[in-house]
Design a protein around this motif. Structure first.
Motif, PDB file in Angstrom:
ATOM      1  N   VAL A 115       0.831  -1.209   0.000  1.00 38.83           N
ATOM      2  CA  VAL A 115       0.000   0.000   0.000  1.00 38.83           C
ATOM      3  C   VAL A 115       0.864   1.257   0.000  1.00 38.83           C
ATOM      4  O   VAL A 115       0.614   2.200  -0.769  1.00 38.83           O
ATOM      5  CB  VAL A 115      -0.958  -0.007   1.208  1.00 38.83           C
ATOM      6  CG1 VAL A 115      -1.674   1.333   1.332  1.00 38.83           C
ATOM      7  CG2 VAL A 115      -1.986  -1.123   1.069  1.00 38.83           C
ATOM      8  N   VAL A 116       1.879   1.302   0.844  1.00 39.05           N
ATOM      9  CA  VAL A 116       2.711   2.500   0.903  1.00 39.05           C
ATOM     10  C   VAL A 116       3.523   2.665  -0.378  1.00 39.05           C
ATOM     11  O   VAL A 116       3.802   3.795  -0.807  1.00 39.05           O
ATOM     12  CB  VAL A 116       3.634   2.463   2.150  1.00 39.05           C
ATOM     13  CG1 VAL A 116       4.731   1.418   2.007  1.00 39.05           C
ATOM     14  CG2 VAL A 116       4.263   3.831   2.394  1.00 39.05           C
ATOM     15  N   THR A 117       3.876   1.570  -1.042  1.00 36.92           N
ATOM     16  CA  THR A 117       4.581   1.669  -2.326  1.00 36.92           C
ATOM     17  C   THR A 117       3.674   2.265  -3.391  1.00 36.92           C
ATOM     18  O   THR A 117       4.096   3.140  -4.163  1.00 36.92           O
ATOM     19  CB  THR A 117       5.082   0.286  -2.763  1.00 36.92           C
ATOM     20  OG1 THR A 117       5.982  -0.238  -1.773  1.00 36.92           O
ATOM     21  CG2 THR A 117       5.796   0.369  -4.093  1.00 36.92           C
ATOM     22  N   VAL A 193      -3.388  -2.325   5.697  1.00 43.56           N
ATOM     23  CA  VAL A 193      -3.835  -1.242   4.815  1.00 43.56           C
ATOM     24  C   VAL A 193      -3.763   0.097   5.545  1.00 43.56           C
ATOM     25  O   VAL A 193      -3.275   1.098   4.996  1.00 43.56           O
ATOM     26  CB  VAL A 193      -5.268  -1.512   4.320  1.00 43.56           C
ATOM     27  CG1 VAL A 193      -5.829  -0.288   3.605  1.00 43.56           C
ATOM     28  CG2 VAL A 193      -5.296  -2.709   3.380  1.00 43.56           C
ATOM     29  N   LEU A 194      -4.237   0.134   6.777  1.00 42.03           N
ATOM     30  CA  LEU A 194      -4.201   1.373   7.547  1.00 42.03           C
ATOM     31  C   LEU A 194      -2.767   1.834   7.778  1.00 42.03           C
ATOM     32  O   LEU A 194      -2.445   3.022   7.594  1.00 42.03           O
ATOM     33  CB  LEU A 194      -4.914   1.180   8.883  1.00 42.03           C
ATOM     34  CG  LEU A 194      -4.952   2.401   9.809  1.00 42.03           C
ATOM     35  CD1 LEU A 194      -5.699   3.547   9.152  1.00 42.03           C
ATOM     36  CD2 LEU A 194      -5.582   2.050  11.150  1.00 42.03           C
ATOM     37  N   LEU A 195      -1.878   0.921   8.158  1.00 34.99           N
ATOM     38  CA  LEU A 195      -0.476   1.293   8.368  1.00 34.99           C
ATOM     39  C   LEU A 195       0.163   1.764   7.069  1.00 34.99           C
ATOM     40  O   LEU A 195       0.969   2.701   7.066  1.00 34.99           O
ATOM     41  CB  LEU A 195       0.294   0.103   8.939  1.00 34.99           C
ATOM     42  CG  LEU A 195      -0.066  -0.324  10.367  1.00 34.99           C
ATOM     43  CD1 LEU A 195       0.701  -1.575  10.753  1.00 34.99           C
ATOM     44  CD2 LEU A 195       0.223   0.802  11.354  1.00 34.99           C
ATOM     45  N   VAL A 199       2.043   5.332   7.003  1.00 37.14           N
ATOM     46  CA  VAL A 199       3.504   5.401   6.862  1.00 37.14           C
ATOM     47  C   VAL A 199       3.854   6.239   5.631  1.00 37.14           C
ATOM     48  O   VAL A 199       3.279   6.045   4.559  1.00 37.14           O
ATOM     49  CB  VAL A 199       4.091   3.981   6.741  1.00 37.14           C
ATOM     50  CG1 VAL A 199       5.570   4.044   6.426  1.00 37.14           C
ATOM     51  CG2 VAL A 199       3.872   3.224   8.038  1.00 37.14           C
ATOM     52  N   PRO A 200       4.801   7.166   5.724  1.00 40.57           N
ATOM     53  CA  PRO A 200       5.061   8.089   4.607  1.00 40.57           C
ATOM     54  C   PRO A 200       5.810   7.484   3.426  1.00 40.57           C
ATOM     55  O   PRO A 200       5.563   7.860   2.284  1.00 40.57           O
ATOM     56  CB  PRO A 200       5.881   9.204   5.263  1.00 40.57           C
ATOM     57  CG  PRO A 200       6.544   8.553   6.442  1.00 40.57           C
ATOM     58  CD  PRO A 200       5.570   7.529   6.930  1.00 40.57           C
ATOM     59  N   THR A 201       6.751   6.561   3.671  1.00 36.82           N
ATOM     60  CA  THR A 201       7.597   6.045   2.597  1.00 36.82           C
ATOM     61  C   THR A 201       7.762   4.530   2.726  1.00 36.82           C
ATOM     62  O   THR A 201       7.599   3.980   3.824  1.00 36.82           O
ATOM     63  CB  THR A 201       8.992   6.689   2.631  1.00 36.82           C
ATOM     64  OG1 THR A 201       9.633   6.355   3.876  1.00 36.82           O
ATOM     65  CG2 THR A 201       8.890   8.205   2.494  1.00 36.82           C
ATOM     66  N   ALA A 204      10.286   3.653   5.412  1.00 36.47           N
ATOM     67  CA  ALA A 204       9.723   3.681   6.761  1.00 36.47           C
ATOM     68  C   ALA A 204       8.824   2.480   7.004  1.00 36.47           C
ATOM     69  O   ALA A 204       8.704   2.004   8.135  1.00 36.47           O
ATOM     70  CB  ALA A 204       8.934   4.973   6.982  1.00 36.47           C
ATOM     71  N   GLY A 205       8.200   1.971   5.935  1.00 34.05           N
ATOM     72  CA  GLY A 205       7.366   0.775   6.083  1.00 34.05           C
ATOM     73  C   GLY A 205       8.168  -0.433   6.514  1.00 34.05           C
ATOM     74  O   GLY A 205       7.649  -1.309   7.213  1.00 34.05           O
ATOM     75  N   GLY A 206       9.427  -0.508   6.102  1.00 38.49           N
ATOM     76  CA  GLY A 206      10.264  -1.627   6.520  1.00 38.49           C
ATOM     77  C   GLY A 206      10.497  -1.659   8.015  1.00 38.49           C
ATOM     78  O   GLY A 206      10.743  -2.730   8.587  1.00 38.49           O
ATOM     79  N   SER A 207      10.397  -0.508   8.669  1.00 35.81           N
ATOM     80  CA  SER A 207      10.595  -0.475  10.116  1.00 35.81           C
ATOM     81  C   SER A 207       9.437  -1.096  10.876  1.00 35.81           C
ATOM     82  O   SER A 207       9.537  -1.311  12.088  1.00 35.81           O
ATOM     83  CB  SER A 207      10.788   0.970  10.569  1.00 35.81           C
ATOM     84  OG  SER A 207       9.607   1.735  10.331  1.00 35.81           O
ATOM     85  N   LEU A 208       8.352  -1.402  10.200  1.00 37.65           N
ATOM     86  CA  LEU A 208       7.216  -2.033  10.862  1.00 37.65           C
ATOM     87  C   LEU A 208       7.538  -3.449  11.333  1.00 37.65           C
ATOM     88  O   LEU A 208       6.801  -4.019  12.133  1.00 37.65           O
ATOM     89  CB  LEU A 208       6.005  -2.069   9.923  1.00 37.65           C
ATOM     90  CG  LEU A 208       5.387  -0.712   9.570  1.00 37.65           C
ATOM     91  CD1 LEU A 208       4.294  -0.897   8.530  1.00 37.65           C
ATOM     92  CD2 LEU A 208       4.831  -0.040  10.812  1.00 37.65           C
ATOM     93  N   TYR A 209       8.636  -4.014  10.829  1.00 33.63           N
ATOM     94  CA  TYR A 209       9.033  -5.343  11.310  1.00 33.63           C
ATOM     95  C   TYR A 209       9.352  -5.316  12.800  1.00 33.63           C
ATOM     96  O   TYR A 209       9.275  -6.343  13.476  1.00 33.63           O
ATOM     97  CB  TYR A 209      10.248  -5.845  10.525  1.00 33.63           C
ATOM     98  CG  TYR A 209       9.888  -6.432   9.185  1.00 33.63           C
ATOM     99  CD1 TYR A 209       9.316  -7.698   9.095  1.00 33.63           C
ATOM    100  CD2 TYR A 209      10.098  -5.712   8.015  1.00 33.63           C
ATOM    101  CE1 TYR A 209       8.974  -8.230   7.861  1.00 33.63           C
ATOM    102  CE2 TYR A 209       9.758  -6.242   6.776  1.00 33.63           C
ATOM    103  CZ  TYR A 209       9.195  -7.503   6.707  1.00 33.63           C
ATOM    104  OH  TYR A 209       8.838  -8.023   5.487  1.00 33.63           O
TER     105      TYR A 209
END
Length: 295
Positions: A115-117, A193-195, A199-201, A204-209
């Motif tokens: 989604v963020v991509t 989907v919400l996250l 998440v802006p980029t 930054a989405g990779g940090s959700l791990y």
């Protein structure tokens, strides 16, 4: 010559004036179907787009479907010798249902990053500028990820079967266990989907791990909560992933670890209640967040 030219122009004018004019074309779009029809149709178009993306990016689908196999082999063979089954039997019979639940839970990371991509590349903005149902982007992503989850679960089950794992619960109980696993994946899709919309980029989405690992590890996936410190064991027991793992173990006829607490004794009930509650909370939030992107 002048009179002849004037007569010729007059005849041409008479011919043009007497010719039949084409009927005006109505360019307005007539809505011949209901809103529900278009919502389903637009959702399916988004699903097709997602599946086509996988077809054109085989490396991505190889990673997404290959990671569960590596996880099962790693925990089954490398760490399996250091684990113990609650009933003293085969550790793989206790471990595999937990691995199924963990893989379904980790899937929300794939959803969030996808989604963020799309958001960072402007794909979601293009979707929002098109005459389509506002909910189609969110629901289409959910259906697409659920289809991929079915493929992941089938590969996991085949790998576990090759390693010696078996389900002794019968056909209906086994089907119910796989249904609970997909229900867990379905509810966590909306969290992803919400996250992904927050998440802006993608970086930054990779940090959700950092969120995903504690969520899956502090559970009954690998060890019974009773083996943990009391406060940590209580958190693990009330983890929705633990309820799904315990319920699937029961339905598969595999060893179940329970210390007699209410949450563990009612794992089958909570494996249904938890996903319904999570869906009821995060699905509206994801749709609302999508609708407010331009505000």
């Amino acid at each position: 010559m002048s009179a002849l030219g004037t007569d010729t122009r007059a005849r041409a004018g008479d011919t043009t004036a007497g010719a039949a004019r084409p009927a005006p074309v109505d360019l307005t779009v007539r809505e011949t179907h209901s809103r529900a029809y278009w919502a389903v149709s637009d959702c399916w178009n988004v699903v097709r787009r997602g599946l086509t993306y996988y077809q054109r990016q085989p490396v991505l689908i190889a990673w997404q479907l290959g990671f569960p196999i590596v996880s099962v082999l790693l925990y089954g063979y490398v760490f399996g010798g250091a684990m113990k089954s609650p009933d003293g039997g085969s550790v793989r019979d206790f471990l595999m249902p937990g691995m199924f639940a963990m893989t379904m839970a980790f899937g929300f990371m794939n959803t969030a990053i996808a989604v963020v991509t799309d958001a960072s590349k402007g794909v979601i903005d293009r979707f929002r500028s098109m005459p389509m149902a506002p909910s189609a982007v969110v629901t289409g992503r959910g259906v697409n990820d659920l289809i991929v989850a079915c493929a992941e679960l089938a590969i996991l089950a085949a790998t576990a079967f090759a390693m010696g794992w078996r389900s002794d619960g019968g056909i209906l109980a086994t089907a119910g266990a796989f249904g609970l696993l997909l229900l867990l994946r379905f509810c966590l899709i909306w969290v992803g989907v919400l996250l992904g919309l927050v998440v802006p980029t993608p970086e930054a989405g990779g940090s959700l791990y950092a969120v995903a690992f504690p969520l899956t590890m502090i559970s009954s996936v690998f060890v019974p909560p009773s083996t943990m410190p009391d406060w940590l064991g209580a958190i693990a027991a009330w983890n929705p992933i633990s309820s799904t793992a315990a319920a699937t173990r029961e339905l598969f006829g595999n060893p179940v670890a329970s210390d007699g607490s209410w949450i563990q004794e009612n794992a089958l009930l909570m494996a249904v209640v938890w996903p319904l509650v999570i869906t009821a909370v995060f699905l509206p939030l994801a749709v609302r967040r999508f609708q407010r992107l331009s505000r």
